[in-house]
Design a protein around this motif. Structure first.
Motif, PDB file in Angstrom:
ATOM      1  N   MET A   1       0.855  -1.188   0.000  1.00 30.24           N
ATOM      2  CA  MET A   1       0.000   0.000   0.000  1.00 30.24           C
ATOM      3  C   MET A   1       0.892   1.239   0.000  1.00 30.24           C
ATOM      4  SD  MET A   1      -2.753   1.120   2.916  1.00 30.24           S
ATOM      5  CE  MET A   1      -3.381  -0.544   2.977  1.00 30.24           C
ATOM      6  N   THR A   2       0.526   2.260  -0.782  1.00 33.41           N
ATOM      7  CA  THR A   2       1.304   3.485  -0.852  1.00 33.41           C
ATOM      8  C   THR A   2       0.448   4.648  -0.403  1.00 33.41           C
ATOM      9  OG1 THR A   2       2.522   2.615  -2.733  1.00 33.41           O
ATOM     10  CG2 THR A   2       2.661   4.977  -2.363  1.00 33.41           C
ATOM     11  N   PHE A   3       1.063   5.571   0.347  1.00 32.40           N
ATOM     12  CA  PHE A   3       0.327   6.731   0.841  1.00 32.40           C
ATOM     13  C   PHE A   3       0.906   8.004   0.252  1.00 32.40           C
ATOM     14  CE2 PHE A   3      -0.124   3.520   4.151  1.00 32.40           C
ATOM     15  CZ  PHE A   3      -1.478   3.542   4.375  1.00 32.40           C
ATOM     16  N   SER A   4       0.017   8.965   0.039  1.00 30.79           N
ATOM     17  CA  SER A   4       0.461  10.294  -0.352  1.00 30.79           C
ATOM     18  C   SER A   4       0.932  11.018   0.904  1.00 30.79           C
ATOM     19  CB  SER A   4      -0.695  11.058  -0.993  1.00 30.79           C
ATOM     20  OG  SER A   4      -0.358  12.409  -1.159  1.00 30.79           O
ATOM     21  N   PRO A   5       1.936  11.910   0.805  1.00 29.15           N
ATOM     22  CA  PRO A   5       2.423  12.601   1.983  1.00 29.15           C
ATOM     23  C   PRO A   5       1.405  13.562   2.587  1.00 29.15           C
ATOM     24  CG  PRO A   5       3.434  13.463  -0.011  1.00 29.15           C
ATOM     25  CD  PRO A   5       2.707  12.219  -0.387  1.00 29.15           C
ATOM     26  N   ASP A   6       0.448  14.043   1.788  1.00 31.33           N
ATOM     27  CA  ASP A   6      -0.552  14.935   2.360  1.00 31.33           C
ATOM     28  C   ASP A   6      -1.594  14.105   3.080  1.00 31.33           C
ATOM     29  OD1 ASP A   6      -1.318  13.901  -0.080  1.00 31.33           O
ATOM     30  OD2 ASP A   6      -2.788  15.495  -0.437  1.00 31.33           O
ATOM     31  N   ALA A   7      -2.428  14.745   3.858  1.00 28.73           N
ATOM     32  CA  ALA A   7      -3.353  14.002   4.702  1.00 28.73           C
ATOM     33  C   ALA A   7      -4.736  14.606   4.668  1.00 28.73           C
ATOM     34  CB  ALA A   7      -2.828  13.976   6.128  1.00 28.73           C
ATOM     35  N   VAL A   8      -5.725  13.788   4.991  1.00 31.45           N
ATOM     36  CA  VAL A   8      -7.104  14.216   5.109  1.00 31.45           C
ATOM     37  C   VAL A   8      -7.565  13.881   6.517  1.00 31.45           C
ATOM     38  CG1 VAL A   8      -9.444  13.958   4.236  1.00 31.45           C
ATOM     39  CG2 VAL A   8      -7.517  13.783   2.662  1.00 31.45           C
ATOM     40  N   ASN A   9      -7.994  14.897   7.254  1.00 33.16           N
ATOM     41  CA  ASN A   9      -8.407  14.689   8.644  1.00 33.16           C
ATOM     42  C   ASN A   9      -7.326  13.991   9.464  1.00 33.16           C
ATOM     43  OD1 ASN A   9     -10.933  15.823   8.104  1.00 33.16           O
ATOM     44  ND2 ASN A   9     -11.751  13.847   7.430  1.00 33.16           N
ATOM     45  N   HIS A  16      -3.095   3.438  -3.472  1.00 31.52           N
ATOM     46  CA  HIS A  16      -2.819   2.147  -4.091  1.00 31.52           C
ATOM     47  C   HIS A  16      -3.307   0.976  -3.244  1.00 31.52           C
ATOM     48  CE1 HIS A  16      -0.342   4.364  -6.943  1.00 31.52           C
ATOM     49  NE2 HIS A  16       0.231   4.940  -5.922  1.00 31.52           N
ATOM     50  N   ASN A  17      -4.308   1.190  -2.433  1.00 36.65           N
ATOM     51  CA  ASN A  17      -4.869   0.109  -1.622  1.00 36.65           C
ATOM     52  C   ASN A  17      -5.759  -0.745  -2.512  1.00 36.65           C
ATOM     53  OD1 ASN A  17      -6.236  -1.550   0.143  1.00 36.65           O
ATOM     54  ND2 ASN A  17      -6.549   0.033   1.690  1.00 36.65           N
ATOM     55  N   GLN A  18      -5.321  -1.990  -2.787  1.00 37.44           N
ATOM     56  CA  GLN A  18      -6.033  -2.831  -3.744  1.00 37.44           C
ATOM     57  C   GLN A  18      -7.431  -3.226  -3.270  1.00 37.44           C
ATOM     58  OE1 GLN A  18      -3.740  -6.120  -5.296  1.00 37.44           O
ATOM     59  NE2 GLN A  18      -1.822  -5.028  -4.987  1.00 37.44           N
ATOM     60  N   ASP A  19      -7.658  -3.223  -1.963  1.00 37.21           N
ATOM     61  CA  ASP A  19      -8.951  -3.661  -1.428  1.00 37.21           C
ATOM     62  C   ASP A  19      -9.737  -2.535  -0.771  1.00 37.21           C
ATOM     63  OD1 ASP A  19      -8.542  -6.355  -2.186  1.00 37.21           O
ATOM     64  OD2 ASP A  19      -7.242  -6.645  -0.444  1.00 37.21           O
ATOM     65  N   GLN A  20      -9.338  -1.305  -1.058  1.00 34.15           N
ATOM     66  CA  GLN A  20      -9.952  -0.168  -0.392  1.00 34.15           C
ATOM     67  C   GLN A  20     -11.461  -0.105  -0.623  1.00 34.15           C
ATOM     68  OE1 GLN A  20      -8.309   3.601  -1.546  1.00 34.15           O
ATOM     69  NE2 GLN A  20      -9.260   4.709   0.154  1.00 34.15           N
ATOM     70  N   TYR A  21     -11.907  -0.441  -1.838  1.00 33.69           N
ATOM     71  CA  TYR A  21     -13.318  -0.324  -2.181  1.00 33.69           C
ATOM     72  C   TYR A  21     -13.934  -1.681  -2.525  1.00 33.69           C
ATOM     73  CZ  TYR A  21     -12.386   4.652  -2.075  1.00 33.69           C
ATOM     74  OH  TYR A  21     -12.030   5.920  -1.674  1.00 33.69           O
ATOM     75  N   LEU A  22     -13.499  -2.696  -1.793  1.00 34.32           N
ATOM     76  CA  LEU A  22     -14.021  -4.041  -1.998  1.00 34.32           C
ATOM     77  C   LEU A  22     -15.539  -4.088  -1.841  1.00 34.32           C
ATOM     78  CD1 LEU A  22     -13.784  -7.112  -2.323  1.00 34.32           C
ATOM     79  CD2 LEU A  22     -13.187  -7.256   0.093  1.00 34.32           C
ATOM     80  N   SER A  23     -16.057  -3.522  -0.758  1.00 30.80           N
ATOM     81  CA  SER A  23     -17.505  -3.557  -0.495  1.00 30.80           C
ATOM     82  C   SER A  23     -18.273  -2.783  -1.560  1.00 30.80           C
ATOM     83  CB  SER A  23     -17.807  -2.992   0.891  1.00 30.80           C
ATOM     84  OG  SER A  23     -17.241  -3.789   1.902  1.00 30.80           O
ATOM     85  N   LEU A  24     -17.737  -1.639  -1.949  1.00 29.83           N
ATOM     86  CA  LEU A  24     -18.401  -0.808  -2.960  1.00 29.83           C
ATOM     87  C   LEU A  24     -18.526  -1.562  -4.282  1.00 29.83           C
ATOM     88  CD1 LEU A  24     -19.407   1.799  -4.339  1.00 29.83           C
ATOM     89  CD2 LEU A  24     -17.021   2.525  -4.521  1.00 29.83           C
ATOM     90  N   HIS A 199      -4.606  -3.992  -9.283  1.00 33.94           N
ATOM     91  CA  HIS A 199      -5.524  -2.905  -8.935  1.00 33.94           C
ATOM     92  C   HIS A 199      -6.716  -3.393  -8.122  1.00 33.94           C
ATOM     93  CE1 HIS A 199      -3.341   0.081 -11.205  1.00 33.94           C
ATOM     94  NE2 HIS A 199      -3.305  -0.730 -12.235  1.00 33.94           N
ATOM     95  N   GLY A 200      -7.050  -4.675  -8.234  1.00 34.16           N
ATOM     96  CA  GLY A 200      -8.074  -5.267  -7.387  1.00 34.16           C
ATOM     97  C   GLY A 200      -9.329  -4.434  -7.237  1.00 34.16           C
ATOM     98  N   PHE A 201      -9.608  -4.011  -6.004  1.00 35.97           N
ATOM     99  CA  PHE A 201     -10.798  -3.216  -5.697  1.00 35.97           C
ATOM    100  C   PHE A 201     -10.396  -1.810  -5.280  1.00 35.97           C
ATOM    101  CE2 PHE A 201     -11.756  -7.685  -4.968  1.00 35.97           C
ATOM    102  CZ  PHE A 201     -12.918  -7.847  -5.708  1.00 35.97           C
ATOM    103  N   SER A 202      -9.450  -1.248  -6.006  1.00 35.05           N
ATOM    104  CA  SER A 202      -8.914   0.076  -5.709  1.00 35.05           C
ATOM    105  C   SER A 202      -9.761   1.175  -6.350  1.00 35.05           C
ATOM    106  CB  SER A 202      -7.484   0.183  -6.230  1.00 35.05           C
ATOM    107  OG  SER A 202      -7.496   0.091  -7.655  1.00 35.05           O
ATOM    108  N   PHE A 203      -9.355   2.413  -6.125  1.00 29.29           N
ATOM    109  CA  PHE A 203     -10.023   3.548  -6.765  1.00 29.29           C
ATOM    110  C   PHE A 203      -9.925   3.442  -8.280  1.00 29.29           C
ATOM    111  CE2 PHE A 203      -9.649   8.060  -8.301  1.00 29.29           C
ATOM    112  CZ  PHE A 203     -11.002   8.348  -8.219  1.00 29.29           C
ATOM    113  N   TYR A 204      -8.803   2.945  -8.778  1.00 31.74           N
ATOM    114  CA  TYR A 204      -8.622   2.725 -10.221  1.00 31.74           C
ATOM    115  C   TYR A 204      -9.752   1.851 -10.757  1.00 31.74           C
ATOM    116  CZ  TYR A 204      -6.233   1.291 -14.558  1.00 31.74           C
ATOM    117  OH  TYR A 204      -5.913   1.040 -15.873  1.00 31.74           O
ATOM    118  N   ALA A 205     -10.077   0.781 -10.044  1.00 31.85           N
ATOM    119  CA  ALA A 205     -11.143  -0.132 -10.481  1.00 31.85           C
ATOM    120  C   ALA A 205     -12.498   0.562 -10.462  1.00 31.85           C
ATOM    121  CB  ALA A 205     -11.170  -1.367  -9.582  1.00 31.85           C
TER     122      ALA A 205
END
Length: 245
Positions: A1-9, A16-24, A199-205
């Protein structure tokens, strides 16, 4: 998994989280083959409701990507100046959206789509005015220089790299808009249907799913228009037979 240096909250952004949107994605019905579907597998309203599961920065970026890819085909007539209200016109807007895409694979995908639409736009523009060679910042496509330097050539000397160009030119020259749209949709669909390795269930998918949804929705409108035309033809034929009787 890769993270951007900037942050949200206070949390680093995930790109690059391959399973980030698995449920979606698992909750969305699969796309059928393009021309076998007479409507998208889910309504836009339902799709939008499901997309609320995206992280805010992803939801905004998806909207931006859809926006620049729904402006039609990028033509040499386009300008890079600003609108009267200060909003960006297509070329500068496209640059801004591309700069916001930090995922290399996704940026490549969007650039490929821009290349595709730029080539179609250039074919159509040259068909209308072969003497008006494009100039200035009319596109961000990697084929910009090829098009400008080979404006008089049938396929801008790109027919070997892009075999579909020759067929597209034939449909434009012979005024077959439906055949052209089917060819373009087919090629766009095949491009989006390549294996999603890593890419699995990533934002790309998610982006792939939404762009394919847009193609099916576009085809469903064409298919509906054709059905109306066929009905009108049958109706007129029936009236003619009635008058003859």
């Amino acid at each position: 998994m890769t993270f951007s240096p900037d942050a949200v909250n206070g949390q680093p952004r995930q790109y690059h989280n391959q399973d980030q949107y698995l449920s979606l994605l698992a909750g969305l019905p699969a796309h059928l083959s393009l021309f076998s579907a007479n409507k998208p597998p889910v309504s836009r309203l339902t799709l939008e409701q499901r997309l609320k599961a995206l992280e805010p920065h992803h939801r905004h970026l998806l909207s931006e990507i859809e926006g620049i890819l729904q402006w039609g085909y990028f033509s040499p007539e386009m300008t890079h100046e600003f609108n009267a209200d200060g909003s960006l016109l297509p070329v500068e807007k496209i640059k801004a959206v591309l700069a916001a895409i930090e995922d290399h694979a996704l940026q490549t995908l969007v650039r490929d789509k821009i290349d595709f639409r730029t080539l179609v736009g250039a074919l159509r523009q040259r068909h209308q005015d072969v003497h008006n060679r494009p100039q200035g910042q009319w596109t961000v496509s990697r084929f910009k220089q090829n098009i400008e330097n080979n404006w008089q050539e049938p396929c801008f000397r790109l027919e070997h790299a892009m075999p579909w160009l020759s067929e597209a030119k034939q449909f434009i020259d012979s005024d077959q808009p439906l055949a052209l749209e089917k060819l373009l949709m087919k090629n766009a669909w095949l491009h989006l249907s390549r294996p999603l390795a890593n890419h699995g269930f990533s934002f790309y998918a998610v982006v792939i799913y939404v762009l394919k949804w847009n193609i099916v929705e576009r085809w469903s409108r064409y298919d509906g228009d054709l059905a109306v035309q066929r009905f009108d033809q049958l109706l007129q034929a029936g009236l003619s037979r009635g008058e003859a009787g």
